[in-house]
Design a protein around this motif. Structure first.
Motif, PDB file in Angstrom:
ATOM      1  N   ASP A 294       0.822  -1.216   0.000  1.00  0.00           N
ATOM      2  CA  ASP A 294       0.000   0.000   0.000  1.00  0.00           C
ATOM      3  C   ASP A 294       0.851   1.258   0.000  1.00  0.00           C
ATOM      4  O   ASP A 294       0.359   2.348  -0.315  1.00  0.00           O
ATOM      5  CB  ASP A 294      -0.922   0.025   1.224  1.00  0.00           C
ATOM      6  N   ALA A 295       2.126   1.137   0.374  1.00  0.00           N
ATOM      7  CA  ALA A 295       2.987   2.310   0.372  1.00  0.00           C
ATOM      8  C   ALA A 295       3.213   2.842  -1.039  1.00  0.00           C
ATOM      9  O   ALA A 295       3.635   3.990  -1.209  1.00  0.00           O
ATOM     10  CB  ALA A 295       4.333   1.976   1.016  1.00  0.00           C
ATOM     11  N   GLN A 296       2.927   2.016  -2.059  1.00  0.00           N
ATOM     12  CA  GLN A 296       2.980   2.492  -3.446  1.00  0.00           C
ATOM     13  C   GLN A 296       1.662   3.196  -3.739  1.00  0.00           C
ATOM     14  O   GLN A 296       0.622   2.568  -3.927  1.00  0.00           O
ATOM     15  CB  GLN A 296       3.190   1.291  -4.393  1.00  0.00           C
ATOM     16  N   PHE A 297       1.703   4.503  -3.760  1.00  0.00           N
ATOM     17  CA  PHE A 297       0.506   5.326  -3.855  1.00  0.00           C
ATOM     18  C   PHE A 297      -0.351   4.960  -5.057  1.00  0.00           C
ATOM     19  O   PHE A 297      -1.580   4.858  -4.969  1.00  0.00           O
ATOM     20  CB  PHE A 297       0.931   6.804  -3.898  1.00  0.00           C
ATOM     21  N   GLY A 298       0.278   4.730  -6.203  1.00  0.00           N
ATOM     22  CA  GLY A 298      -0.478   4.442  -7.416  1.00  0.00           C
ATOM     23  C   GLY A 298      -1.286   3.167  -7.322  1.00  0.00           C
ATOM     24  O   GLY A 298      -2.461   3.129  -7.704  1.00  0.00           O
ATOM     25  N   THR A 299      -0.694   2.091  -6.800  1.00  0.00           N
ATOM     26  CA  THR A 299      -1.419   0.825  -6.689  1.00  0.00           C
ATOM     27  C   THR A 299      -2.526   0.911  -5.650  1.00  0.00           C
ATOM     28  O   THR A 299      -3.611   0.360  -5.840  1.00  0.00           O
ATOM     29  CB  THR A 299      -0.458  -0.322  -6.327  1.00  0.00           C
ATOM     30  N   GLN A 300      -2.267   1.586  -4.551  1.00  0.00           N
ATOM     31  CA  GLN A 300      -3.292   1.715  -3.513  1.00  0.00           C
ATOM     32  C   GLN A 300      -4.522   2.443  -4.055  1.00  0.00           C
ATOM     33  O   GLN A 300      -5.658   2.010  -3.857  1.00  0.00           O
ATOM     34  CB  GLN A 300      -2.723   2.456  -2.310  1.00  0.00           C
ATOM     35  N   LEU A 301      -4.306   3.550  -4.738  1.00  0.00           N
ATOM     36  CA  LEU A 301      -5.435   4.310  -5.280  1.00  0.00           C
ATOM     37  C   LEU A 301      -6.162   3.516  -6.355  1.00  0.00           C
ATOM     38  O   LEU A 301      -7.399   3.565  -6.450  1.00  0.00           O
ATOM     39  CB  LEU A 301      -4.940   5.641  -5.840  1.00  0.00           C
ATOM     40  N   ALA A 302      -5.418   2.745  -7.156  1.00  0.00           N
ATOM     41  CA  ALA A 302      -6.045   1.932  -8.200  1.00  0.00           C
ATOM     42  C   ALA A 302      -6.956   0.864  -7.597  1.00  0.00           C
ATOM     43  O   ALA A 302      -8.032   0.573  -8.130  1.00  0.00           O
ATOM     44  CB  ALA A 302      -4.980   1.296  -9.079  1.00  0.00           C
ATOM     45  N   TRP A 303      -6.534   0.251  -6.477  1.00  0.00           N
ATOM     46  CA  TRP A 303      -7.381  -0.725  -5.794  1.00  0.00           C
ATOM     47  C   TRP A 303      -8.721  -0.103  -5.405  1.00  0.00           C
ATOM     48  O   TRP A 303      -9.768  -0.732  -5.494  1.00  0.00           O
ATOM     49  CB  TRP A 303      -6.687  -1.233  -4.530  1.00  0.00           C
ATOM     50  N   ILE A 304      -8.687   1.155  -4.981  1.00  0.00           N
ATOM     51  CA  ILE A 304      -9.910   1.814  -4.515  1.00  0.00           C
ATOM     52  C   ILE A 304     -10.778   2.277  -5.670  1.00  0.00           C
ATOM     53  O   ILE A 304     -12.003   2.098  -5.665  1.00  0.00           O
ATOM     54  CB  ILE A 304      -9.535   3.018  -3.617  1.00  0.00           C
ATOM     55  N   GLU A 305     -10.148   2.850  -6.678  1.00  0.00           N
ATOM     56  CA  GLU A 305     -10.910   3.436  -7.783  1.00  0.00           C
ATOM     57  C   GLU A 305     -11.378   2.394  -8.797  1.00  0.00           C
ATOM     58  O   GLU A 305     -12.516   2.464  -9.275  1.00  0.00           O
ATOM     59  CB  GLU A 305     -10.063   4.478  -8.511  1.00  0.00           C
ATOM     60  N   SER A 306     -10.509   1.424  -9.118  1.00  0.00           N
ATOM     61  CA  SER A 306     -10.810   0.529 -10.246  1.00  0.00           C
ATOM     62  C   SER A 306     -10.769  -0.946  -9.894  1.00  0.00           C
ATOM     63  O   SER A 306     -11.628  -1.709 -10.316  1.00  0.00           O
ATOM     64  CB  SER A 306      -9.825   0.810 -11.398  1.00  0.00           C
ATOM     65  N   GLY A 307      -9.757  -1.366  -9.138  1.00  0.00           N
ATOM     66  CA  GLY A 307      -9.674  -2.773  -8.786  1.00  0.00           C
ATOM     67  C   GLY A 307      -8.285  -3.335  -8.960  1.00  0.00           C
ATOM     68  O   GLY A 307      -7.314  -2.621  -9.269  1.00  0.00           O
ATOM     69  N   ALA A 308      -8.186  -4.646  -8.764  1.00  0.00           N
ATOM     70  CA  ALA A 308      -6.880  -5.306  -8.726  1.00  0.00           C
ATOM     71  C   ALA A 308      -6.160  -5.263 -10.064  1.00  0.00           C
ATOM     72  O   ALA A 308      -4.942  -5.103 -10.115  1.00  0.00           O
ATOM     73  CB  ALA A 308      -7.058  -6.748  -8.268  1.00  0.00           C
TER      74      ALA A 308
END
Length: 483
Positions: A192-206
């Motif tokens: 989750d410390a990778q900002f881009g992947t964390q936000l993608a999980w919330i907005e779009s998915g895995a």
């Protein structure tokens, strides 16, 4: 990681989409925040490479250090950063309001609003802390003068970094922790410390999160492959296209920062968020006035007494923040129900006008019976609070097994008026559902600390007295002489 957060992560992994772990927003989002994305050069201690900064999504400003090892260029960068930050920070020190103190006998001033700065991750806060530490003691004259705004910027950054350590403060925030406070992804906390992947999980998915893993980093550290293949050759030959390359690198994070703010604004604010923002405004007001009066830079390190007092303030703030989050959010309070620090039940009996006359004078002490099917681990005499009636205390009188659960007999005090008859609605009625917990918002008095001059010399007080050197006894001296 808490039990419910672990469950939410498992559900997110199965569903391929981040799961909410909060029903309300637990931090304040300013109407006009400032976003700052710092970038540092690898291999150099806090050497700035670039920063993208601005208070509008559509108008970012890029600051670049073409040669991060050049001291003059670095301080020119600090001066440019000061030109962006200082007007924003000082713009809120205008209109103020009266705040009653001493039970209404006096008033003090507090600014109506305060600034709010957002960085992508905790590393950004550490960068600003080190930047403040390296600039706040600089002088504007002498052998190595710096632009006039640089030491002032250092003081402000040191102040903001200090507030970021206070649980619940919203003056300096980072997007990674703010998102993690409200959503759980299907990956680890480290990922989750990778900002881009964390936000993608919330907005779009895995699926989109996997693609974001290969995207640009959010700073302040850069990607080693980018350093070796792109950045190092550009810096080595002072390439004029360096700003364009860095702009392209930072723009995706810039867009994500503003999308994060929109996501958080979509959540309703918790009831007690405004109280914490009031504390932030108090802190901002005090520091802005201190700066206006020509206050000295913060010391390099706290003395023993100041450090102990600060530690106590942080501990009290952490405890208060945990209680306020639980009272604001049923999902957070559910963690305490799982651990036995809270339970929910239905009022089955109520005696709202019971008076206890066993003391010197009669007092109103209603009693209620609450039936619950949840485990109750509170012993008789334990003091409980309901989030819906925080001014009222409920003392456990007895816990009795009953049917599929237990009956908890409670004696109430406080929050019912000053008469021997309870005010309407102040005592829970039969059929009302209650949540009761050992958590409390009661005021915690500060500790008593000595004056710095009264501490031992080991803690910064007066120096130790000189050793008392005495002559050897005469008899011993005579014996030595005879030998």
């Amino acid at each position: 990681m808490s039990t419910l957060t672990a469950l939410a992560r498992a559900q997110a992994l199965v569903a391929g989409r981040a799961q909410p772990i909060a029903t309300v927003r637990h931090l304040h989002v300013q109407d006009h925040p400032l976003v700052l994305i710092p970038l540092a050069m690898a291999g150099e201690a806090n050497a700035p490479l670039a920063a993208m900064v601005g208070a509008s999504h559509k108008a970012p400003r890029l600051l670049v250090v073409t040669q991060p090892r050049d001291r003059d260029l670095r301080f020119a960068f600090f001066a440019e950063l000061a030109e962006e930050l200082l007007p924003y920070l000082e713009s809120f020190a205008t209109e103020s309001e009266d705040v009653p103190i001493d039970r209404g006998k006096d008033v003090r001033q507090r600014y109506l609003d305060a600034p709010q700065i957002w960085v992508p991750n905790p590393g950004g806060i550490d960068f600003l802390r080190m930047l403040g530490r390296s600039t706040r003691f600089r002088t504007v004259d002498g052998e190595y003068p710096v632009p006039i705004g640089v030491p002032l910027l250092g003081r402000w950054l040191t102040f903001l970094a200090g507030t970021a350590e206070i649980p619940g403060s919203s003056l300096l925030l980072n997007a990674v922790q703010a998102l993690g406070l409200h959503w759980a992804t299907g990956q680890s906390a480290t990922e989750d410390a990778q900002f881009g992947t964390q936000l993608a999980w919330i907005e779009s998915g895995a699926a989109e999160a996997r693609e974001a893993e290969n995207g640009p980093v959010a700073g302040p550290a850069t990607d080693p492959e980018f350093d070796n293949k792109v950045l190092a050759p550009l810096i080595e030959r002072s390439a004029p296209e360096l700003p364009d390359v860095l702009r392209e690198l930072l723009l995706p994070t810039w867009d994500r920062m503003w999308r994060t703010l929109d996501l958080l604004r979509g959540l309703p604010a918790g009831e007690r968020v405004s109280l914490r923002w009031d504390s932030d405004r108090d802190a901002y007001t005090a520091f802005a006035q201190y700066i206006a009066e020509g206050g000295a830079p913060q010391p390099r390190r706290d003395g023993a007494v100041a450090a102990a007092a600060r530690l106590q303030r942080l501990e009290n703030a952490a405890s208060r923040y945990a209680v306020q989050r639980a009272f604001d959010d049923p999902l957070v309070l559910a963690e305490y129900r799982l651990s036995g620090a809270a339970f929910a039940g239905v009022v089955t009996l109520a005696n709202p006008n019971r008076v206890d006359d066993s003391g010197k004078r009669p007092v109103l002490r209603p009693r209620i019976m609450v039936h619950t099917t949840e485990p109750v681990r509170m012993e008789p005499g334990t003091s409980l609070t309901s989030p819906s009636r925080t001014a009222q205390k409920a003392r456990v009188v007895s816990v009795t097994p009953a049917g599929d659960g237990v009956d908890v007999l409670l004696e109430l005090s406080g929050g019912m008026g000053r008469k021997l008859v309870a005010e309407p609605g102040s005592v829970p009625e039969v059929g009302e559902r209650l949540i009761l917990t050992t958590l409390s918002e009661a005021f915690r008095p500060g500790g008593a600390f000595p004056e710095p001059a009264e501490t031992p010399w080991t803690h910064g007080g007066p120096p130790a007295p000189p050793a008392d050197v005495t002559a050897a006894p005469e008899a011993a001296a005579s014996g030595e002489a005879d030998q």
